[in-house]
Design an enzyme around this catalytic site. Structure first.
Site, PDB file in Angstrom:
ATOM      1  N   GLU A 147       0.859  -1.190   0.000  1.00 43.36           N
ATOM      2  CA  GLU A 147       0.000   0.000   0.000  1.00 43.36           C
ATOM      3  C   GLU A 147       0.894   1.239   0.000  1.00 43.36           C
ATOM      4  O   GLU A 147       2.004   1.205   0.513  1.00 43.36           O
ATOM      5  CB  GLU A 147      -0.914   0.009   1.231  1.00 43.36           C
ATOM      6  CG  GLU A 147      -0.239  -0.195   2.572  1.00 43.36           C
ATOM      7  CD  GLU A 147       0.327   1.088   3.184  1.00 43.36           C
ATOM      8  OE1 GLU A 147       1.124   0.976   4.115  1.00 43.36           O
ATOM      9  OE2 GLU A 147      -0.021   2.194   2.704  1.00 43.36           O
ATOM     10  N   PHE A 148       0.380   2.318  -0.620  1.00 38.89           N
ATOM     11  CA  PHE A 148       1.123   3.585  -0.612  1.00 38.89           C
ATOM     12  C   PHE A 148       0.218   4.681  -0.072  1.00 38.89           C
ATOM     13  O   PHE A 148       0.141   5.776  -0.618  1.00 38.89           O
ATOM     14  CB  PHE A 148       1.602   3.928  -2.036  1.00 38.89           C
ATOM     15  CG  PHE A 148       2.575   2.914  -2.581  1.00 38.89           C
ATOM     16  CD1 PHE A 148       2.137   1.922  -3.442  1.00 38.89           C
ATOM     17  CD2 PHE A 148       3.912   2.931  -2.196  1.00 38.89           C
ATOM     18  CE1 PHE A 148       3.027   0.971  -3.936  1.00 38.89           C
ATOM     19  CE2 PHE A 148       4.809   1.985  -2.685  1.00 38.89           C
ATOM     20  CZ  PHE A 148       4.365   1.001  -3.558  1.00 38.89           C
ATOM     21  N   LEU A 149      -0.528   4.349   0.997  1.00 38.16           N
ATOM     22  CA  LEU A 149      -1.536   5.286   1.504  1.00 38.16           C
ATOM     23  C   LEU A 149      -0.914   6.246   2.506  1.00 38.16           C
ATOM     24  O   LEU A 149      -0.153   5.829   3.366  1.00 38.16           O
ATOM     25  CB  LEU A 149      -2.663   4.507   2.196  1.00 38.16           C
ATOM     26  CG  LEU A 149      -3.293   3.360   1.390  1.00 38.16           C
ATOM     27  CD1 LEU A 149      -4.362   2.667   2.230  1.00 38.16           C
ATOM     28  CD2 LEU A 149      -3.875   3.852   0.086  1.00 38.16           C
ATOM     29  N   ARG A 150      -1.236   7.547   2.354  1.00 42.54           N
ATOM     30  CA  ARG A 150      -0.804   8.511   3.371  1.00 42.54           C
ATOM     31  C   ARG A 150      -1.964   8.752   4.324  1.00 42.54           C
ATOM     32  O   ARG A 150      -3.109   8.928   3.867  1.00 42.54           O
ATOM     33  CB  ARG A 150      -0.437   9.843   2.704  1.00 42.54           C
ATOM     34  CG  ARG A 150       0.870   9.840   1.938  1.00 42.54           C
ATOM     35  CD  ARG A 150       0.978  11.078   1.084  1.00 42.54           C
ATOM     36  NE  ARG A 150      -0.098  11.106   0.093  1.00 42.54           N
ATOM     37  CZ  ARG A 150      -0.412  12.192  -0.622  1.00 42.54           C
ATOM     38  NH1 ARG A 150       0.233  13.323  -0.435  1.00 42.54           N
ATOM     39  NH2 ARG A 150      -1.390  12.138  -1.515  1.00 42.54           N
ATOM     40  N   CYS A 152       4.910   4.874   9.706  1.00 42.48           N
ATOM     41  CA  CYS A 152       5.560   4.259   8.548  1.00 42.48           C
ATOM     42  C   CYS A 152       7.028   4.610   8.393  1.00 42.48           C
ATOM     43  O   CYS A 152       7.884   3.733   8.428  1.00 42.48           O
ATOM     44  CB  CYS A 152       4.797   4.656   7.290  1.00 42.48           C
ATOM     45  SG  CYS A 152       3.156   3.958   7.292  1.00 42.48           S
ATOM     46  N   LYS A 210       9.425   3.295  11.020  1.00 44.69           N
ATOM     47  CA  LYS A 210       9.435   1.816  10.981  1.00 44.69           C
ATOM     48  C   LYS A 210      10.130   1.320   9.712  1.00 44.69           C
ATOM     49  O   LYS A 210      10.994   0.448   9.752  1.00 44.69           O
ATOM     50  CB  LYS A 210       7.986   1.340  11.023  1.00 44.69           C
ATOM     51  CG  LYS A 210       7.730  -0.112  10.756  1.00 44.69           C
ATOM     52  CD  LYS A 210       6.276  -0.498  11.011  1.00 44.69           C
ATOM     53  CE  LYS A 210       5.343  -0.041   9.927  1.00 44.69           C
ATOM     54  NZ  LYS A 210       5.466  -0.777   8.650  1.00 44.69           N
ATOM     55  N   ARG A 246       1.675   8.339  16.771  1.00 45.15           N
ATOM     56  CA  ARG A 246       2.792   7.386  16.841  1.00 45.15           C
ATOM     57  C   ARG A 246       4.073   8.007  16.283  1.00 45.15           C
ATOM     58  O   ARG A 246       4.068   8.573  15.193  1.00 45.15           O
ATOM     59  CB  ARG A 246       2.442   6.106  16.057  1.00 45.15           C
ATOM     60  CG  ARG A 246       1.445   5.214  16.767  1.00 45.15           C
ATOM     61  CD  ARG A 246       1.052   4.031  15.903  1.00 45.15           C
ATOM     62  NE  ARG A 246       0.222   4.453  14.777  1.00 45.15           N
ATOM     63  CZ  ARG A 246      -0.291   3.583  13.893  1.00 45.15           C
ATOM     64  NH1 ARG A 246      -0.024   2.298  13.980  1.00 45.15           N
ATOM     65  NH2 ARG A 246      -1.058   4.010  12.906  1.00 45.15           N
TER      66      ARG A 246
HETATM   67  C1  UDX Z   1       3.906   7.736   4.316  1.00 49.42           C
HETATM   68  C2  UDX Z   1       4.066   7.675   2.801  1.00 49.42           C
HETATM   69  O1  UDX Z   1       3.870   8.986   2.269  1.00 49.42           O
HETATM   70  C3  UDX Z   1       3.009   6.723   2.221  1.00 49.42           C
HETATM   71  O2  UDX Z   1       3.171   6.621   0.826  1.00 49.42           O
HETATM   72  C4  UDX Z   1       3.195   5.350   2.875  1.00 49.42           C
HETATM   73  O3  UDX Z   1       2.242   4.427   2.380  1.00 49.42           O
HETATM   74  C5  UDX Z   1       3.039   5.467   4.379  1.00 49.42           C
HETATM   75  O4  UDX Z   1       3.985   6.421   4.889  1.00 49.42           O
HETATM   76  P1  UDX Z   1       2.370   8.912   6.067  1.00 49.42           P
HETATM   77  O5  UDX Z   1       3.345   8.327   7.042  1.00 49.42           O
HETATM   78  O6  UDX Z   1       0.920   8.746   6.308  1.00 49.42           O
HETATM   79  O7  UDX Z   1       2.653   8.289   4.582  1.00 49.42           O
HETATM   80  O8  UDX Z   1       2.625  10.497   6.032  1.00 49.42           O
HETATM   81  P2  UDX Z   1       3.430  11.465   5.101  1.00 49.42           P
HETATM   82  O9  UDX Z   1       2.478  12.462   4.575  1.00 49.42           O
HETATM   83  O10 UDX Z   1       4.278  10.744   4.161  1.00 49.42           O
HETATM   84  O11 UDX Z   1       4.386  12.234   6.175  1.00 49.42           O
HETATM   85  C6  UDX Z   1       5.260  11.441   6.949  1.00 49.42           C
HETATM   86  C7  UDX Z   1       6.025  12.379   7.880  1.00 49.42           C
HETATM   87  O12 UDX Z   1       6.916  13.214   7.134  1.00 49.42           O
HETATM   88  C8  UDX Z   1       5.138  13.324   8.694  1.00 49.42           C
HETATM   89  O13 UDX Z   1       5.662  13.415  10.008  1.00 49.42           O
HETATM   90  C9  UDX Z   1       5.312  14.660   7.982  1.00 49.42           C
HETATM   91  O14 UDX Z   1       5.165  15.758   8.868  1.00 49.42           O
HETATM   92  C10 UDX Z   1       6.743  14.567   7.499  1.00 49.42           C
HETATM   93  N1  UDX Z   1       7.013  15.387   6.330  1.00 49.42           N
HETATM   94  C11 UDX Z   1       6.397  15.090   5.159  1.00 49.42           C
HETATM   95  C12 UDX Z   1       7.953  16.427   6.435  1.00 49.42           C
HETATM   96  O15 UDX Z   1       8.494  16.684   7.504  1.00 49.42           O
HETATM   97  N2  UDX Z   1       8.252  17.154   5.329  1.00 49.42           N
HETATM   98  C13 UDX Z   1       7.657  16.901   4.118  1.00 49.42           C
HETATM   99  O16 UDX Z   1       7.949  17.590   3.156  1.00 49.42           O
HETATM  100  C14 UDX Z   1       6.691  15.840   4.040  1.00 49.42           C
END
Ligand code: UDX
Length: 433
Positions: free
Chosen positions: A151-154, A263, A266, A330
Site C-alpha cells: 500500500e502507498f496510503l498517506r 511508517c 518503521k 505514533r
Molecule cells: C507515508 C508515505 O507517504 C506513504 O506513501 C506510505 O504508504 C506510508 O507512509 P504517512 O506516514 O501517512 O505516509 O505520512 P506522510 O504524509 O508521508 O508524512 C510522513 C512524515 O513526514 C510526517 O511526520 C510529515 O510531517 C513529514 N514530512 C512530510 C515532512 O516533515 N516534510 C515533508 O515535506 C513531508
C-alpha cells in the site's frame, strides 16, 4: 468477486472499503471483537477524512461486512488480503508474528484455489515465508498463489491515494494470480493507472525503497534548512529553486521537526535491518535516521534559546499528531519534543484538533490539555507550532500576542512569514529561514 481483508487497522479498513466501492464483495475480519462491534455499529476506530461516509455507503449497499469469523470469510473469498500490523521489534526489524499467524490460519482454511496477498509493509522475503508456511500446513493438496501488493496510503489522504494511486505494484509468480489481481483492480486498470508487475521480492523492496527515499528527502531538506540558518539563506526559496528541477520534484521538501508516523520511522529502520541481515550496510538511510533524531533535538534547543531557559517556563504547544488531518501520534516529533521540554522542567499546555484522546493515553501526565490554540497560548512564555493543522494557519495573531506572557513563537512548520511576524512585534524563530 468475493475478497476477505484480514486486519481492520489503518491499511485494512481503507483497502476493504475502497474495494467494496469498486463493486467487490468484501469481508473485513479482525480478531479484535470490540473493534468489529464498533464497525458493525458504523463507528470508525480511526480518524480518516471521508472514511465513515464510504463505509456507511458500502455497508448499506451490502458489499461490505465486518466479522471475527476468519474461517468462513476465507472459505468464501477468492482473494485474501493480509493487512495486519508489522510493528518494529526492539532491534528495529519488523515483527512478522501476526503475518505468520494469519498465514497458518489461512492454510487451515483453504477450500480451493486462492490468491493470498500481503498488503502490509513486509520485509523482502516475507512472501516466500508465507508461501512456505501455507505449503507446509496444507501440503501439495491445495493450489494457491502468494502476491505482494504493497500500500502507498498517506494518513489523512488514504482514500484519495487508494482511488487515484500513482501506480499499483504487484509481485507475483503466476499469470493466474496476476490476472485475478488485475480483474480486482479493473476500475483502476481502466483508468490507465500504471501497473508495475514484477517478482514478489522486487515488489516488497519497492515499498521500502519508496518510503526510505521519501524519508531521505525530508532529512535532506532538514539538513539544508540547518545550513541555511548558518549561512543566512531561506530554505523555502532553496526548496522552491531545487524543486522546479523535475528530477528533484517539489514534494517532500518541507523542513520541520523531522518525520514521524507509523511508517517512515518503521520502514527506514526495517530496510537498514534487511540490508544488514544480508551483509550490506545501507549507509544513506542509516544517516537519514540519525539526522531525523538529531532534528528533534535541534528543535528543543531552538525553543530553549527562544525562551531563555526551560526550567519552570510555560510553553504552549500547537499540534501533537505527527501531521495534520490525522489523530495518529505514533512516533510524532511533537510528542518527542513535548516530553523533552517537560523533562527539562517546562510546563506544557497543548492543543491538537484530533490527537488529544490518543495523547492523553500516552503523553506525560503533566501536560495541560486545552480546548483550542488560544487557551494553549494563554499566559505562556512561548508558543510552539509543532503540527501544521489548517486551524493554526490563520490564527488571530493580535489576540495571540495579547494572551502570551511574552510575544515569542517557535514556528517549527514555517506556517508564518518571519517579516510579518517581526512587524507584529513577535520574537519569532522558524526552521531554515
Ligand atoms: C507515508 C508515505 O507517504 C506513504 O506513501 C506510505 O504508504 C506510508 O507512509 P504517512 O506516514 O501517512 O505516509 O505520512 P506522510 O504524509 O508521508 O508524512 C510522513 C512524515 O513526514 C510526517 O511526520 C510529515 O510531517 C513529514 N514530512 C512530510 C515532512 O516533515 N516534510 C515533508 O515535506 C513531508
Amino acid at each position: 468477486m468475493n475478497i476477505c481483508v484480514i486486519g481492520t487497522g489503518y491499511v485494512g479498513l481503507v483497502t476493504g472499503t475502497c474495494f467494496a466501492d469498486f463493486g467487490v464483495t468484501v469481508e473485513c475480519v479482525d480478531i479484535d471483537v470490540k473493534k468489529i462491534e464498533m464497525l458493525k455499529r458504523g463507528e470508525i476506530p480511526i480518524y480518516e477524512p471521508g472514511l465513515k461516509e464510504l463505509v456507511d455507503k458500502n455497508v448499506a449497499e451490502g458489499r461490505l461486512t465486518f466479522t471475527t469469523d476468519l474461517t468462513d470469510s476465507i472459505n468464501r473469498a477468492l482473494v485474501v488480503f493480509i493487512a495486519v500490523g508489522t510493528p518494529p521489534q526492539e532491534d528495529g526489524s519488523a515483527d512478522l508474528s501476526h503475518v505468520k499467524e494469519v498465514a497458518r490460519t489461512i492454510a487451515k482454511n483453504l477450500n480451493g484455489y486462492k490468491v493470498i496477498v500481503t498488503k502490509s509493509t513486509v520485509p523482502v522475503g516475507t512472501g516466500a515465508i508465507v508461501e512456505e508456511i501455507i505449503r507446509k500446513e496444507c501440503g501439495a493438496g491445495h493450489k494457491f498463489d502468494v502476491v505482494s501488493n504493497p500500500e502507498f496510503l498517506r494518513e489523512g489522504s488514504a482514500i484519495e491515494d487508494f482511488m487515484r494511486p500513482n501506480r499499483v505494484v504487484l509481485g507475483a509468480r503466476s499469470e493466474q494470480a496476476v490476472a485475478i489481481m488485475k480483474d480486482l483492480y479493473s476500475p483502476l486498470y481502466l483508468l490507465e493507472t500504471p501497473f508495475v508487475i514484477t517478482s514478489v521480492e522486487t515488489s516488497e523492496l519497492i515499498k521500502y525503497a519508496a518510503n526510505a527515499f521519501l524519508a531521505t528527502k525530508i532529512s535532506f531538506i532538514n539538513e539544508v534548512a540547518n545550513l541555511c540558518e548558518k549561512v543566512g539563506a531561506d530554505v523555502s526559496m532553496v526548496a522552491k529553486g531545487m524543486g522546479l528541477d523535475h528530477r528533484v520534484g517539489a514534494k517532500f521538501l518541507h523542513p520541520g521537526p523531522g518525520y514521524g508516523g507509523s511508517c517512515f520511522p518503521k520502514d527506514t529502520s526495517a530496510i537498514t535491518k534487511i540490508a544488514k541481515a544480508h551483509g550490506y550496510t545501507f549507509r544513506i538511510v542509516e544517516a537519514v535516521i540519525d539526522v531525523n533524531a538529531r532534528q528533534m533535538e535541534l528543535m528543543v534547543e531552538k525553543i530553549r534559546k527562544l525562551a531563555g531557559s526551560l526550567n519552570g517556563i510555560k510553553i504552549g504547544a500547537l499540534g501533537i499528531a505527527f501531521k495534520p488531518n490525522t489523530d495518529d501520534i505514533r512516533d510524532s516529533p511533537a510528542v518527542y519534543i513535548i516530553e523533552r521540554l517537560i523533562a527539562e522542567g517546562a510546563i506544557v499546555k497543548a492543543y491538537d484538533p484530533a490527537g488529544m484522546d490518543n495523547a492523553k493515553q500516552t503523553l506525560s501526565k503533566k501536560v495541560v490539555y486545552c480546548k483550542d490554540a488560544y487557551e494553549a497560548a494563554e499566559g505562556v512564555d512561548a508558543l510552539v507550532i509543532l503540527t501544521e493543522w489548517n486551524q493554526f494557519r490563520k490564527l488571530d495573531l493580535g489576540r495571540i500576542k495579547e494572551l502570551l506572557k511574552s510575544p515569542k513563537m517557535a514556528d517549527l512548520r514555517n506556517v508564518y512569514e518571519p517579516a510579518s511576524m517581526k512587524a507584529l512585534g513577535f520574537e519569532y524563530v522558524s526552521v531554515g529561514r
